[in-house]
Design an enzyme around this catalytic site. Structure first.
Site, PDB file in Angstrom:
ATOM      1  N   GLU A  39       0.875  -1.098   0.175  1.00  0.00           N
ATOM      2  CA  GLU A  39      -0.006   0.098   0.191  1.00  0.00           C
ATOM      3  C   GLU A  39       0.826   1.185  -0.003  1.00  0.00           C
ATOM      4  OE1 GLU A  39      -3.285   0.101  -0.998  1.00  0.00           O
ATOM      5  OE2 GLU A  39      -3.766  -1.011   0.706  1.00  0.00           O
TER       6      GLU A  39
ATOM      7  N   ASP B 215       3.342   2.210  -4.819  1.00  0.00           N
ATOM      8  CA  ASP B 215       3.408   2.359  -6.293  1.00  0.00           C
ATOM      9  C   ASP B 215       3.859   3.693  -6.867  1.00  0.00           C
ATOM     10  OD1 ASP B 215       1.025   3.622  -5.740  1.00  0.00           O
ATOM     11  OD2 ASP B 215      -0.509   2.354  -7.292  1.00  0.00           O
TER      12      ASP B 215
ATOM     13  N   SER C 262     -13.049   1.516  -7.937  1.00  0.00           N
ATOM     14  CA  SER C 262     -14.070   1.403  -8.780  1.00  0.00           C
ATOM     15  C   SER C 262     -13.911   2.255  -9.876  1.00  0.00           C
ATOM     16  CB  SER C 262     -15.502   2.195  -8.063  1.00  0.00           C
ATOM     17  OG  SER C 262     -15.127   3.123  -7.233  1.00  0.00           O
TER      18      SER C 262
ATOM     19  N   ASP D  79      -3.909   0.454  -9.468  1.00  0.00           N
ATOM     20  CA  ASP D  79      -5.094  -0.038  -9.713  1.00  0.00           C
ATOM     21  C   ASP D  79      -5.485  -0.649 -11.167  1.00  0.00           C
ATOM     22  OD1 ASP D  79      -5.093   0.670  -7.090  1.00  0.00           O
ATOM     23  OD2 ASP D  79      -6.283   2.484  -7.549  1.00  0.00           O
TER      24      ASP D  79
HETATM   25  C1  GLA Z   1      -5.091   4.507  -4.456  1.00  0.00           C
HETATM   26  C2  GLA Z   1      -4.200   4.811  -5.742  1.00  0.00           C
HETATM   27  C3  GLA Z   1      -3.318   3.708  -5.969  1.00  0.00           C
HETATM   28  C4  GLA Z   1      -2.368   3.527  -4.627  1.00  0.00           C
HETATM   29  C5  GLA Z   1      -3.176   3.444  -3.564  1.00  0.00           C
HETATM   30  C6  GLA Z   1      -2.446   3.325  -2.317  1.00  0.00           C
HETATM   31  O1  GLA Z   1      -5.910   3.506  -4.642  1.00  0.00           O
HETATM   32  O2  GLA Z   1      -5.156   5.028  -6.997  1.00  0.00           O
HETATM   33  O3  GLA Z   1      -2.368   3.908  -7.121  1.00  0.00           O
HETATM   34  O4  GLA Z   1      -1.364   4.532  -4.583  1.00  0.00           O
HETATM   35  O5  GLA Z   1      -4.216   4.519  -3.283  1.00  0.00           O
HETATM   36  O6  GLA Z   1      -1.522   2.131  -2.114  1.00  0.00           O
END
Ligand code: GLA
Length: 363
Positions: A21, A24, A115, A160
């Protein structure tokens, strides 16, 4: 697909993040899993040179003409506009014609289950098929990321969109492009989600945290050659006079989660004998770092994590950017007990499966 007067359907899944988490956008590694809650898009040709969209869930709609000057209007369908703008920017589409579009989703919006990525990927998958753009799944993911990041201005990383487009459980090294992708077995297929029903836009927590992490990195780079892939907690502590207390805490959190992700990936890469108790423990350790070091949790998420573990889950953590949304618990064989415990602590429980398929055309 050629021109059609019947609706053709496409879908893409939401995701949970098991490990990594807030890694990225730091170009570190992440392990997300697609889940079998999907966004479904139907498209049908019209002769109007317009995109006419209807949501089946909210009864809202949009209608815009296809031109070289599509602008954003700050409604929920900007995602669709942003994809077309991205395709045009990259000269990937010339022959766009009018479409009637319907959208429905089993993903709660603003709940940390991506989503928005599911909508972007489902729409790009539909356009790819209808206008024969020849994009592969990784290209669909990258285009969707660019639309969300560059066009819509969301401070997200790539996790995501790649998870939604590729499906399954993947290890994604975010230091690219090109990005290195490993497919992991779907050994823990059944999951329990706990929705706090606290809705938020992911962009705010992301922006605050990202700024603190980036300014910490910049400050360190002024004094030493600094690489977040390698630095240890001891080295960080030695350099702490260069950092504000918040920057130090956030970077500490990033290092802890980086190392948890590495350990989890080592285990997930085994062909057999996955150590599920260890993988569960690593989820909970990560939640602790998200709560105490990145400080993106809220009490109801902590309560659902604790209740899940008490009810027999091997581990649990918040998923997504934080400050609301969902937790994910790993509870093989104890799904019902954990779901009940989540409901008891004020959340909404959803038992779901890892979905091995990403964006797809529906039969
Ligand atoms: C959101 C962002 C992802 C990532 C998460 C945290 O979902 O869209 O790219 O940074 O937060 O892990």
């Amino acid at each position: 697909m050629s021109k059609s007067s019947e609706f053709q359907y496409y879908s893409a899944p939401g995701r949970v993040c098991f490990y990594g988490e807030h890694q990225d956008y730091l170009k570190l590694k992440v392990v997300p899993a697609a889940i079998n809650l999907r966004t479904l898009i139907g498209i049908k040709d019209n002769d109007l040179k317009r995109i006419r969209v209807k949501s089946q869930d909210t009864a809202s709609s949009d209608d815009f003409s296809i031109s070289k000057k599509i602008s954003l209007v700050k409604n929920e369908f900007d995602y669709l506009r942003a994809i077309i703008i991205s395709l045009q920017k990259e000269d990937l589409v010339e022959n766009l014609t009018g479409l009637d579009v319907t959208i429905s989703s089993s993903l709660p919006i603003g709940s940390g289950l991506s989503s928005s990525a599911a909508l972007l990927v489902a729409w790009t998958t539909a356009l790819n098929d209808r206008f024969q753009l020849n994009l592969n799944k990784e290209e669909i993911a990258l285009l969707s990321f660019k639309a969300e990041n560059n066009i819509l201005g969301v401070n997200c990383g790539i996790m995501d969109q790649y998870s939604s487009s590729l499906g399954g459980i993947i290890g994604l090294d975010c230091d690219g492009p090109p990005y290195k992708i490993t497919k992991h077995s779907t050994a823990f297929s059944s999951l329990v989600l706990g929705d706090s029903c606290v809705r938020r836009s992911a962009n705010e927590p992301l922006t605050i945290l990202k700024n603190q992490l980036y300014s910490g990195i910049k400050n360190l780079q002024k004094v030493v050659p600094f690489n977040l892939k390698e630095i240890t907690f001891e080295e960080l502590t030695r350099l702490k006079s260069t950092l504000t207390p918040n920057e130090q805490k956030r970077l500490h959190g990033a290092i802890v989660i980086r190392d948890i992700t590495k350990e989890a990936q080592r285990n997930l890469s085994k062909k057999s004998n996955l150590n599920l108790p260890l993988l569960g423990e690593l989820l909970t350790k990560q939640h602790d770092a998200l709560r105490d070091l990145l400080e993106v949790s809220i009490p109801i998420l902590d309560n659902m994590v604790n209740a899940s573990i008490k009810a027999g889950a091997l581990g649990a953590k918040l998923t997504g950017a934080g400050f609301g949304g969902c937790i994910v618990a790993l509870a093989p064989g104890k799904e019902k007990e954990v779901a009940a415990a989540i409901e008891h602590s004020g959340g909404k429980a959803i038992i779901c499966q890892v979905d091995s398929e990403g964006g797809r055309k529906e039969k």
